[in-house]
Motif scaffolding. Sequence first.
Motif, short mmCIF file in Angstrom:
data_model
loop_
_atom_site.label_atom_id
_atom_site.label_comp_id
_atom_site.label_asym_id
_atom_site.label_seq_id
_atom_site.Cartn_x
_atom_site.Cartn_y
_atom_site.Cartn_z
N THR A 1 21.96 -7.04 -22.10
CA THR A 1 23.27 -7.75 -21.53
C THR A 1 22.96 -9.15 -21.04
OG1 THR A 1 24.14 -5.69 -20.84
CG2 THR A 1 24.85 -7.45 -19.53
N ALA A 2 21.66 -9.47 -20.45
CA ALA A 2 21.24 -10.80 -19.97
C ALA A 2 21.23 -11.70 -21.17
CB ALA A 2 19.97 -10.69 -19.08
N GLU B 1 26.42 -16.16 -24.67
CA GLU B 1 27.66 -16.71 -24.52
C GLU B 1 27.65 -18.14 -23.56
OE1 GLU B 1 28.92 -13.15 -22.18
OE2 GLU B 1 28.29 -11.88 -24.12
N THR B 2 26.61 -18.36 -23.03
CA THR B 2 26.75 -19.54 -22.10
C THR B 2 26.44 -20.67 -23.13
OG1 THR B 2 26.10 -18.21 -20.28
CG2 THR B 2 25.89 -20.46 -20.05
N THR C 1 29.00 -23.77 -21.54
CA THR C 1 30.28 -23.52 -21.64
C THR C 1 31.06 -24.68 -20.95
OG1 THR C 1 30.26 -22.04 -19.79
CG2 THR C 1 30.10 -21.03 -21.76
N ASP C 2 30.40 -25.26 -20.00
CA ASP C 2 31.15 -26.30 -19.44
C ASP C 2 31.03 -27.65 -20.02
OD1 ASP C 2 28.77 -27.33 -18.89
OD2 ASP C 2 28.74 -27.13 -16.55
N GLY C 3 30.64 -27.64 -21.18
CA GLY C 3 30.66 -28.85 -21.98
C GLY C 3 29.29 -29.75 -21.74
N LYS C 4 28.47 -29.44 -20.68
CA LYS C 4 27.42 -30.47 -20.78
C LYS C 4 26.20 -29.87 -21.61
CE LYS C 4 27.81 -30.96 -15.71
NZ LYS C 4 27.24 -30.60 -14.16
N ARG C 5 25.52 -30.77 -22.12
CA ARG C 5 24.54 -30.63 -23.11
C ARG C 5 23.19 -30.52 -22.34
NH1 ARG C 5 23.44 -29.06 -27.74
NH2 ARG C 5 21.89 -30.01 -29.08
#
Length: 130
Positions: free
Chosen positions: A61-62, A68-69, A98-102
Amino acid sequence: MESHTRSDVDLFKLLERFADAWNRHDLDALMSMMTDDCVFEASAGPEVTGQRSEGRLAVRTAYAAVFETFHDARWANPRHFVAGNRGVSEWTFTGTHTDGKRVEVNGCDLFTFRDGKIAVKNSYRKNRLK
């Protein structure tokens, strides 16, 4: 001249396969290389150990949460060494959160092996501020 045991060579190859599976985002392959009572200590989390996951389901799961992130997660230039039942992999992680930060950071994993598999994966990475 360095001397390597058969076990060290096998575990080195295990780390090569493990790194390759991370880059393929292949959960089944990753878990096939872990012991049944495996532990994953992520580089970030609420405890001094980061986020600690114990057992096959929790670790899987981790690992899935990482993919996913960071849908495009990649661990480049992996370098490994093994000494007895311990090993290290160094790498450069890149991915888009997922917040768009590279993200682009160096990191390493410290491993404990048992019976030819990974019992503990303890992950560390730089915290790059931008």
